[in-house]
Design a protein around this motif. Structure first.
Motif, PDB file in Angstrom:
ATOM      1  N   MET A   1      -0.813 -17.330  19.754  1.00 15.03           N
ATOM      2  CA  MET A   1      -2.233 -17.252  19.989  1.00 15.03           C
ATOM      3  C   MET A   1      -2.887 -18.451  19.299  1.00 15.03           C
ATOM      4  N   THR A   2      -3.734 -19.066  20.019  1.00 16.27           N
ATOM      5  CA  THR A   2      -4.436 -20.227  19.491  1.00 16.27           C
ATOM      6  C   THR A   2      -5.815 -19.795  18.999  1.00 16.27           C
ATOM      7  N   ILE A   3      -6.244 -20.496  17.986  1.00 12.92           N
ATOM      8  CA  ILE A   3      -7.570 -20.191  17.428  1.00 12.92           C
ATOM      9  C   ILE A   3      -8.562 -21.129  18.095  1.00 12.92           C
ATOM     10  N   THR A   4      -9.538 -20.509  18.667  1.00 11.82           N
ATOM     11  CA  THR A   4     -10.581 -21.292  19.319  1.00 11.82           C
ATOM     12  C   THR A   4     -11.613 -21.703  18.282  1.00 11.82           C
ATOM     13  N   ALA A   8     -12.594 -19.733  14.747  1.00 11.76           N
ATOM     14  CA  ALA A   8     -12.507 -20.454  13.473  1.00 11.76           C
ATOM     15  C   ALA A   8     -13.860 -20.466  12.774  1.00 11.76           C
ATOM     16  N   GLY A   9     -14.915 -20.629  13.543  1.00 14.10           N
ATOM     17  CA  GLY A   9     -16.260 -20.605  12.957  1.00 14.10           C
ATOM     18  C   GLY A   9     -16.606 -19.233  12.394  1.00 14.10           C
ATOM     19  N   LEU A  10     -16.229 -18.184  13.099  1.00 17.31           N
ATOM     20  CA  LEU A  10     -16.478 -16.821  12.609  1.00 17.31           C
ATOM     21  C   LEU A  10     -15.671 -16.523  11.345  1.00 17.31           C
ATOM     22  N   ILE A  11     -14.415 -16.936  11.330  1.00 14.04           N
ATOM     23  CA  ILE A  11     -13.576 -16.713  10.143  1.00 14.04           C
ATOM     24  C   ILE A  11     -14.153 -17.475   8.950  1.00 14.04           C
ATOM     25  N   GLY A  12     -14.562 -18.691   9.170  1.00 15.68           N
ATOM     26  CA  GLY A  12     -15.173 -19.489   8.094  1.00 15.68           C
ATOM     27  C   GLY A  12     -16.460 -18.864   7.597  1.00 15.68           C
ATOM     28  N   VAL A  14     -17.235 -15.626   7.693  1.00  8.64           N
ATOM     29  CA  VAL A  14     -16.888 -14.408   6.939  1.00  8.64           C
ATOM     30  C   VAL A  14     -16.385 -14.779   5.543  1.00  8.64           C
ATOM     31  N   ILE A  15     -15.489 -15.779   5.476  1.00 10.17           N
ATOM     32  CA  ILE A  15     -14.967 -16.195   4.165  1.00 10.17           C
ATOM     33  C   ILE A  15     -16.101 -16.729   3.286  1.00 10.17           C
ATOM     34  N   GLY A  16     -16.994 -17.505   3.850  1.00 13.57           N
ATOM     35  CA  GLY A  16     -18.130 -18.027   3.093  1.00 13.57           C
ATOM     36  C   GLY A  16     -19.052 -16.924   2.613  1.00 13.57           C
ATOM     37  N   ALA A  17     -19.281 -15.918   3.457  1.00 14.74           N
ATOM     38  CA  ALA A  17     -20.141 -14.799   3.065  1.00 14.74           C
ATOM     39  C   ALA A  17     -19.517 -13.988   1.937  1.00 14.74           C
ATOM     40  N   VAL A  18     -18.217 -13.727   2.030  1.00 23.75           N
ATOM     41  CA  VAL A  18     -17.519 -12.975   0.972  1.00 23.75           C
ATOM     42  C   VAL A  18     -17.548 -13.770  -0.332  1.00 23.75           C
ATOM     43  N   ALA A  19     -17.285 -15.053  -0.273  1.00 21.97           N
ATOM     44  CA  ALA A  19     -17.310 -15.890  -1.482  1.00 21.97           C
ATOM     45  C   ALA A  19     -18.717 -15.937  -2.069  1.00 21.97           C
ATOM     46  N   SER A  20     -19.716 -16.047  -1.234  1.00 16.92           N
ATOM     47  CA  SER A  20     -21.103 -16.075  -1.709  1.00 16.92           C
ATOM     48  C   SER A  20     -21.484 -14.751  -2.363  1.00 16.92           C
TER      49      SER A  20
END
Length: 181
Positions: A1-4, A8-12, A14-20
């Motif tokens: 499966m390739t990441i579109t 990738a933007g959604l994962i980034g 989510v990670i940014g929101a959790v870190a914040s």
């Protein structure tokens, strides 16, 4: 499966929101701890200042008592003792152990002095009209000698209290203070 790019933007995001969110929580906890410690230091400083002020006021009255051989009216044991009890509570809660112990000893010596002077006053009043003036004078002088002895004990305890206050209020670079909890 390739990441579109959208995934990738959604994962980034989510990670940014959790870190914040984690950074906000950690910052708030650190700020609360620092503020709590600051409040304790302020209360400790207030307690030390109040001890010093109270001790200084009492020490200024000692020479007057010794010269007049009378207790001031505001030292009447029948007066309300709430301010003294409040100070004792603040000392127990916020003062370092050395100051707390020195303050207890100082308080005991003051009580001993007040009791000795009150005993002297009682002997003077009781024996003023005594039929044995020579015996009465001996008792009066013995009572006053005890009061003078208690005054010296008080002065020594006061010196130890002021030394403990001075040591506690001096910040030293080689010493790291920790609050008692």
């Amino acid at each position: 499966m390739t990441i579109t790019p959208v995934v990738a933007g959604l994962i980034g995001t989510v990670i940014g929101a959790v870190a914040s969110l984690a950074a906000s929580v950690l910052t708030q906890r650190a700020t609360n701890a620092r503020e709590r410690e600051h409040r304790l230091w302020e209360r400790r400083a207030d307690a030390l200042e109040e001890i010093h002020r109270f001790a200084f006021a009492r020490s200024r009255a000692r020479p007057m008592v010794l010269s007049s051989r009378r207790l001031p009216d505001d030292w009447d044991p029948g007066r309300p003792q709430e301010p003294v009890r409040l100070l004792e509570t603040r000392v127990a809660l916020y003062a370092p152990r050395a100051i707390s112990e020195a303050h207890k000893e100082w308080g005991k010596t003051i009580i001993g002095f007040v009791v000795a002077v009150a005993s002297y006053q009682h002997e003077v009043d009781r024996l003023a009209n005594s039929s044995e003036p020579e015996g009465a004078q001996v008792l009066i002088e013995a009572a006053w000698a005890l009061a003078e002895h208690r005054s010296r004990e008080w002065e020594q305890a006061e010196g130890r209290l002021f030394d403990a206050l001075r040591d506690a209020s001096t910040l030293r670079t080689e010493q790291r203070w920790r609050l008692r909890r």
